[in-house]
Design an enzyme around this catalytic site. Structure first.
Site, short mmCIF file in Angstrom:
data_model
loop_
_atom_site.label_atom_id
_atom_site.label_comp_id
_atom_site.label_asym_id
_atom_site.label_seq_id
_atom_site.Cartn_x
_atom_site.Cartn_y
_atom_site.Cartn_z
N ASN A 158 0.84 -1.18 0.00
CA ASN A 158 0.00 0.00 0.00
C ASN A 158 0.89 1.24 0.00
O ASN A 158 1.74 1.40 0.87
CB ASN A 158 -0.91 -0.03 1.23
CG ASN A 158 -1.96 1.05 1.21
OD1 ASN A 158 -1.64 2.22 1.14
ND2 ASN A 158 -3.22 0.66 1.30
N ASP A 215 -8.29 4.92 4.25
CA ASP A 215 -7.87 3.92 3.28
C ASP A 215 -9.04 3.08 2.78
O ASP A 215 -9.10 2.73 1.61
CB ASP A 215 -6.81 3.00 3.90
CG ASP A 215 -6.14 2.13 2.86
OD1 ASP A 215 -5.49 2.70 1.95
OD2 ASP A 215 -6.25 0.90 2.95
N SER A 236 -7.84 -9.14 3.19
CA SER A 236 -8.99 -9.35 2.30
C SER A 236 -9.12 -8.16 1.35
O SER A 236 -9.16 -7.01 1.79
CB SER A 236 -10.25 -9.50 3.16
OG SER A 236 -11.37 -9.77 2.38
N CYS A 254 -9.74 -3.42 -5.38
CA CYS A 254 -8.73 -4.43 -5.70
C CYS A 254 -9.38 -5.72 -6.20
O CYS A 254 -8.86 -6.38 -7.10
CB CYS A 254 -7.86 -4.68 -4.47
SG CYS A 254 -6.95 -3.19 -3.98
N CYS A 274 -10.30 -5.17 -0.94
CA CYS A 274 -11.43 -4.24 -1.00
C CYS A 274 -12.13 -4.36 -2.35
O CYS A 274 -11.63 -5.04 -3.26
CB CYS A 274 -10.93 -2.81 -0.77
SG CYS A 274 -10.06 -2.13 -2.21
N GLU A 291 -2.58 -4.51 -3.51
CA GLU A 291 -2.84 -5.32 -4.71
C GLU A 291 -2.63 -4.50 -5.97
O GLU A 291 -2.06 -4.99 -6.95
CB GLU A 291 -4.26 -5.89 -4.66
CG GLU A 291 -4.52 -6.78 -3.48
CD GLU A 291 -5.04 -6.06 -2.24
OE1 GLU A 291 -5.60 -6.74 -1.37
OE2 GLU A 291 -4.89 -4.82 -2.13
N HIS A 301 -3.45 0.75 -3.42
CA HIS A 301 -3.54 -0.28 -2.39
C HIS A 301 -2.47 -1.33 -2.70
O HIS A 301 -1.89 -1.32 -3.79
CB HIS A 301 -4.93 -0.91 -2.40
CG HIS A 301 -5.99 -0.07 -1.77
ND1 HIS A 301 -7.23 -0.56 -1.47
CD2 HIS A 301 -5.99 1.22 -1.36
CE1 HIS A 301 -7.96 0.39 -0.91
NE2 HIS A 301 -7.23 1.48 -0.84
#
Length: 152
Positions: free
Chosen positions: A46, A149, A84, A89, A86, A59, A57
């Protein structure tokens, strides 16, 4: 099969290392790696705080680091992420038809896992103690930044 399990552990550790790197830089401790045929082709963490970029982020940073890939490559990738994913992503993973995502944990934040599963993405949620601790400590220290975020 044993060799694949060893590789998965190494790939997941690379995502954890990225999360720690982000935290050390003053950012949010979420890391990810994109793996194609047992090779990391993109890794990231991130970078919202460090780069002032609302889209980076963990990912998304890993996708960016992987560079432009063919649809065939993406369809054979596994995305490893410490948290996990979002909706943003998850959407990128769905757009590129990533078939499998290995998730470090979903206790501190449950992303769009139901959506991913509804699109036949295989999810492997590890509930990794180190990932949970990293996020819990971060959220306790910087709740405003965490809420920013995730759009709260």
């Amino acid at each position: 099969m044993w060799e694949l399990a060893m590789n998965r552990d190494a790939f997941f550790q690379a995502a954890v290392d990225e999360a720690k790197r982000g935290l050390a830089e003053g950012g949010i401790p979420i890391g990810a790696v994109l793996v194609y045929r047992d090779k990391i082709i993109g890794r990231g963490h991130n970078l919202r705080v460090q780069n002032g970029d609302p889209l980076l982020h963990g990912e998304m940073s890993a996708f960016r680091a992987a560079g432009r890939q063919s649809a065939k490559v993406y369809r054979e990738c596994v995305l490893y992420t410490t948290l996990s994913p979002c909706p943003m992503c998850s959407g990128a993973a769905l757009l590129y038809r990533i078939p499998k995502i290995v998730i470090g944990e979903n206790r501190t934040f449950l992303g769009a896992e139901d959506w991913l599963r509804s699109q036949n993405v295989e999810l492997d949620v590890l509930q990794d103690a180190e990932c949970i601790q990293l996020m819990r400590e971060f959220i306790e220290r910087a709740p405003a930044l965490w809420h920013e975020d995730i759009g709260v």
